[in-house]
Design a protein around this motif. Structure first.
Motif, mmCIF file in Angstrom:
data_model
loop_
_atom_site.group_PDB
_atom_site.id
_atom_site.type_symbol
_atom_site.label_atom_id
_atom_site.label_comp_id
_atom_site.label_asym_id
_atom_site.label_seq_id
_atom_site.Cartn_x
_atom_site.Cartn_y
_atom_site.Cartn_z
ATOM 1 N N TYR A 230 21.026 32.534 -21.187
ATOM 2 C CA TYR A 230 21.829 31.707 -20.275
ATOM 3 C C TYR A 230 23.309 31.795 -20.608
ATOM 4 O O TYR A 230 24.162 31.880 -19.735
ATOM 5 N N ASP A 231 23.643 31.766 -21.901
ATOM 6 C CA ASP A 231 25.038 31.701 -22.333
ATOM 7 C C ASP A 231 25.537 33.123 -22.627
ATOM 8 O O ASP A 231 25.076 33.774 -23.576
ATOM 9 N N ASP A 232 26.481 33.602 -21.809
ATOM 10 C CA ASP A 232 26.998 34.966 -22.011
ATOM 11 C C ASP A 232 27.616 35.135 -23.397
ATOM 12 O O ASP A 232 27.693 36.249 -23.918
ATOM 13 N N TYR A 233 28.089 34.039 -23.973
ATOM 14 C CA TYR A 233 28.675 34.117 -25.322
ATOM 15 C C TYR A 233 27.623 34.652 -26.299
ATOM 16 O O TYR A 233 27.881 35.578 -27.066
ATOM 17 N N ASP A 234 26.434 34.085 -26.215
ATOM 18 C CA ASP A 234 25.345 34.543 -27.105
ATOM 19 C C ASP A 234 24.942 35.968 -26.766
ATOM 20 O O ASP A 234 24.758 36.810 -27.638
ATOM 21 N N SER A 235 24.776 36.208 -25.489
ATOM 22 C CA SER A 235 24.261 37.501 -25.064
ATOM 23 C C SER A 235 25.170 38.648 -25.515
ATOM 24 O O SER A 235 24.714 39.644 -26.075
ATOM 25 N N VAL A 236 26.481 38.480 -25.298
ATOM 26 C CA VAL A 236 27.405 39.568 -25.638
ATOM 27 C C VAL A 236 27.581 39.670 -27.153
ATOM 28 O O VAL A 236 27.642 40.763 -27.708
ATOM 29 N N LEU A 237 27.610 38.520 -27.822
ATOM 30 C CA LEU A 237 27.780 38.540 -29.282
ATOM 31 C C LEU A 237 26.614 39.273 -29.952
ATOM 32 O O LEU A 237 26.792 40.125 -30.810
ATOM 33 N N PRO A 433 36.126 31.233 -27.550
ATOM 34 C CA PRO A 433 35.675 31.408 -26.159
ATOM 35 C C PRO A 433 36.834 31.300 -25.160
ATOM 36 O O PRO A 433 37.815 30.608 -25.438
ATOM 37 N N PHE A 434 36.707 31.972 -24.045
ATOM 38 C CA PHE A 434 37.786 31.891 -23.036
ATOM 39 C C PHE A 434 37.572 30.722 -22.089
ATOM 40 O O PHE A 434 38.520 30.276 -21.431
ATOM 41 N N VAL A 435 36.354 30.217 -22.000
ATOM 42 C CA VAL A 435 36.060 28.960 -21.291
ATOM 43 C C VAL A 435 35.043 28.217 -22.157
ATOM 44 O O VAL A 435 34.389 28.836 -23.006
ATOM 45 N N PRO A 436 34.884 26.908 -21.964
ATOM 46 C CA PRO A 436 33.939 26.189 -22.813
ATOM 47 C C PRO A 436 32.520 26.748 -22.683
ATOM 48 O O PRO A 436 32.119 27.189 -21.606
ATOM 49 N N ARG A 437 31.801 26.727 -23.780
ATOM 50 C CA ARG A 437 30.408 27.152 -23.742
ATOM 51 C C ARG A 437 29.545 26.072 -23.116
ATOM 52 O O ARG A 437 29.872 24.903 -23.222
ATOM 53 N N PRO A 438 28.415 26.409 -22.526
ATOM 54 C CA PRO A 438 27.890 27.747 -22.312
ATOM 55 C C PRO A 438 28.742 28.525 -21.312
ATOM 56 O O PRO A 438 29.163 27.964 -20.301
ATOM 57 N N VAL A 439 28.971 29.791 -21.623
ATOM 58 C CA VAL A 439 29.834 30.624 -20.780
ATOM 59 C C VAL A 439 28.983 31.310 -19.722
ATOM 60 O O VAL A 439 28.037 32.024 -20.044
ATOM 61 N N PRO A 576 33.498 35.740 -24.199
ATOM 62 C CA PRO A 576 33.110 37.151 -24.187
ATOM 63 C C PRO A 576 33.781 37.953 -23.072
ATOM 64 O O PRO A 576 33.364 39.071 -22.800
ATOM 65 N N LEU A 577 34.836 37.391 -22.460
ATOM 66 C CA LEU A 577 35.494 38.182 -21.407
ATOM 67 C C LEU A 577 36.043 39.471 -22.016
ATOM 68 O O LEU A 577 35.838 40.555 -21.468
#
Ligand code: PG9
Length: 624
Positions: A230-237, A433-439, A576-577
């Motif tokens: 769901y959270d692109d932050y996790d996925s990309v990291l 992060p570039f926006v608050p999580r979840p991204v 993750p942008l």
């Protein structure tokens, strides 16, 4: 009962087993106020392009407006299933429909209904394109066909469109057909490396991979990435390097991914495609109104660059126009009453389309239309919330330099001797992060307004430095592009620098309580340190050596009001942008290995001989 059944079947003429889906169905079109023609227009190499032409019923000597799109011409001409042209076409077309224009949408070569090969943002014929066709020839051949075959037209054609569609407008200007009388490129993609879409100053935008999947995995709509997270932050990291992340979804097999990975620096591949360079070297013959949103989250660079490159040719102010609205990417074609938490004086996008763009189009396209009263530059100044008719862009003729100070201050005076720097640890395992999580990068509500997002969600992170001025005593009018002069050192051998210029609202905003203390980003960008001396030839940094990083931020037209404060924020990731800088130098960051990602201590200097600053395009210079 038996006799009534018999009577019914005697009357019936359609056998019960007649097939209910016939060979062809055509609904009557008498109630339609337009005629739709779907044609395949032949190009000079025999490839045919799928083109949809909407002609208002009864039109005579009507002008034509052409948009060339990679986004499905059929979809672009069917907002609603309706007998009314107004409802069928996109919302942004309203004024043109009311003015009786013929509207044309065409699939670019290789996409949706068009034949031929698709090449992403196909370069012009030349060093990168050895075929006989490009978007300039395809536009030329299309216009030639339209003026010969659309009998209801007056033979005059305009082109307009936003983003990729704005790019195809600019491409047509490289060699314009004589019937192309006016052009309105909106948020055009101009330079995919410097600051539009794919990279910003060498830092890669990871959502590009999603775009490549959607555009190049199929001729029609491509696939989405099945991340399962769901959270692109996790996925990309978790994905590791960009190349590893791409591989996970098979995107490494796609040619455009390969091209990007092979050209991480600003080499000739990018330089030869930069449309500001290409058009600046040619004669501008077609009146062109370039439009951009002040907070354009996709193509914030190119419109100003093209306008600037063409301005030298337009001493008499007859062909080169710029419009800056308080909009997100392509926001000019939607409701322009607000953006994120910002509210404007009305539907600014409609005001522009109705009061400025339509008269401009009419002047060049409608028989006998009067000259429009178009200013060289039209800009909506935020902060004061008013339209401005300006003689040029940028308006600020000079800059005022604001310096970082010890104690996290910000002032127009040079810093005094004292603590020379502030430092933070940038950890690629915990990027900012570039926006608050979840991204959710793909969510419109997240993506479209992210450039006006309140920055308090990161201001107090230990790896973000925030320098703030005293409250302003007088309004400060910014009108142009701020330029960063950052003096910094890293314990690593590569680093990214994100710099933000922020309008900090007063603690209390009685008429808008939720805006109390709001940190409104006015202009912010990222710079990949390895390109500090040359965008083309990257070089490692020497660990712990103070170096200067000088780069321009996006343009701004805004008044910081009295009582507000100015803030400069600095950090080393925007995730993750933007892909993570491993912080140890590797030849190609796309292919960095897990061990290359290391923590680094970053020092930002505010010493007399290493005075980090931002040159602000201040129109009137007030003291704090
Ligand atoms: N910003 C998008 C884009 C333009 C050009 C190339 C790739 C993507 C767009 O909105 O069309």
């Amino acid at each position: 009962l038996a006799s009534s059944l018999l009577a019914t079947s005697a009357l019936a003429q359609t056998p019960p087993m007649a097939p209910d889906i016939g060979a062809r169905f055509e609904a009557p079109l008498d109630a339609h106020d337009y005629v739709k023609r779907v044609v395949m227009i032949p190009m000079r190499d025999g490839v045919k392009l799928h083109t949809i032409i909407l002609v208002p019923k009864g039109a005579q000597r009507a002008p034509m407006l052409l948009t060339r799109t990679p986004y499905n011409a059929a979809g672009r001409t069917s907002r609603a299933v309706s007998p009314n042209m107004l409802a069928t076409l996109p919302a942004g077309d309203e004024t043109m429909v009311r003015a009786g224009y013929i509207r044309v949408f065409q699939d670019v070569r290789g996409k949706y209904g068009s034949e031929g090969d698709y090449v992403m943002t196909r370069p012009l014929r030349g060093p990168l394109n050895n075929t006989k066709t490009d978007h300039a020839t395809d536009a030329w051949d299309t216009i030639e066909w339209l003026v010969k075959n659309v009998k209801e037209s007056n033979g005059k054609v305009g082109m307009l469109g936003s983003s990729y569609e704005g790019f195809t407008v600019l491409m047509a200007l490289a060699d314009p057909h004589p019937a192309l009388k006016v052009a309105v490129p909106m948020s055009p993609m101009v330079d995919g490396w410097r600051g539009d879409d794919w990279f910003h100053n060498g830092a890669f935008r990871v959502n590009t991979l999603h775009y490549i999947a959607s555009q190049t995995t199929a001729r029609g709509s491509g696939s989405e990435l099945a991340t399962g997270v769901y959270d692109d932050y996790d996925s990309v990291l978790r994905g590791g390097s960009v190349a590893d992340y791409a591989k996970r979804f098979g995107l490494d097999k796609l040619n455009y991914t390969k091209k990007l990975f092979e050209h991480p620096a600003y080499d000739s591949y990018w330089q030869h495609q930069a449309l500001d360079r290409i058009l600046g070297a040619r004669k501008l013959t077609v009146p062109t109104m370039t439009v951009v949103g002040q907070w354009d989250q996709e193509d914030i660079y190119g419109a100003y660059a093209v306008y600037g490159a063409l301005e030298a040719q337009d001493a008499d102010n007859k062909r080169n126009y710029l419009v800056i609205g308080p909009w997100r990417h392509s926001g000019v074609n939607y409701d322009g009453s607000s953006l994120g938490a910002l509210k404007f004086t009305g539907d600014t996008a409609l005001e522009f389309r109705r009061d400025v763009m339509q008269p401009f189009l009419d002047q060049y396209l409608k028989d006998g239309a009067p000259a429009a009263d178009t200013p060289p530059v039209l800009s909506y100044q935020t902060g004061s919330n008013r339209w401005q008719r300006l003689p040029r862009w940028p308006l600020a003729a000079s800059t005022s330099t604001v310096y970082l100070q010890g104690g996290f201050g910000l002032d127009f005076k040079q810093p005094a001797a004292g603590a020379a720097y502030d430092e933070y640890v940038a950890d690629p395992a915990k990027p900012v992060p570039f926006v608050p999580r979840p991204v959710r990068m793909g969510d419109r509500d997240v993506w479209q307004p992210w450039l006006v997002r309140d920055q308090r969600f990161v201001a107090d992170r230990p790896d973000v430095l925030s320098y703030v001025s005293a409250p302003l005593k007088a309004p400060m009018q910014l009108s142009g592009a701020p330029v960063v002069n950052l003096f910094a050192a890293t314990s690593g051998t590569d680093a990214d620098w994100v710099v933000k210029v922020i309008d900090v609202y007063p603690d209390e905003m009685p008429n808008q309580p939720a805006m109390g203390g709001f940190q409104l980003p006015l202009s912010m960008d990222i710079f990949r340190g390895r390109y500090r001396n040359s965008l083309e030839s990257p070089a490692p940094m020497v660990a712990n050596r103070v170096e200067r990083y000088r780069f321009a931020l996006p343009n701004v037209n805004h008044v910081i009001q009295p009582g507000h404060r100015l803030m400069v924020q600095i950090q080393s990731s925007w995730f993750p942008l933007y892909d993570r800088n491993p912080q140890s130098y590797v030849p190609n960051i796309f292919h960095a290995k897990a061990a290359d990602y290391v923590k680094a201590t970053q020092r930002v200097y505010h010493a007399p001989d290493a005075a980090s600053s931002v040159e602000l395009p201040v129109v009137v210079h007030p003291p704090f």
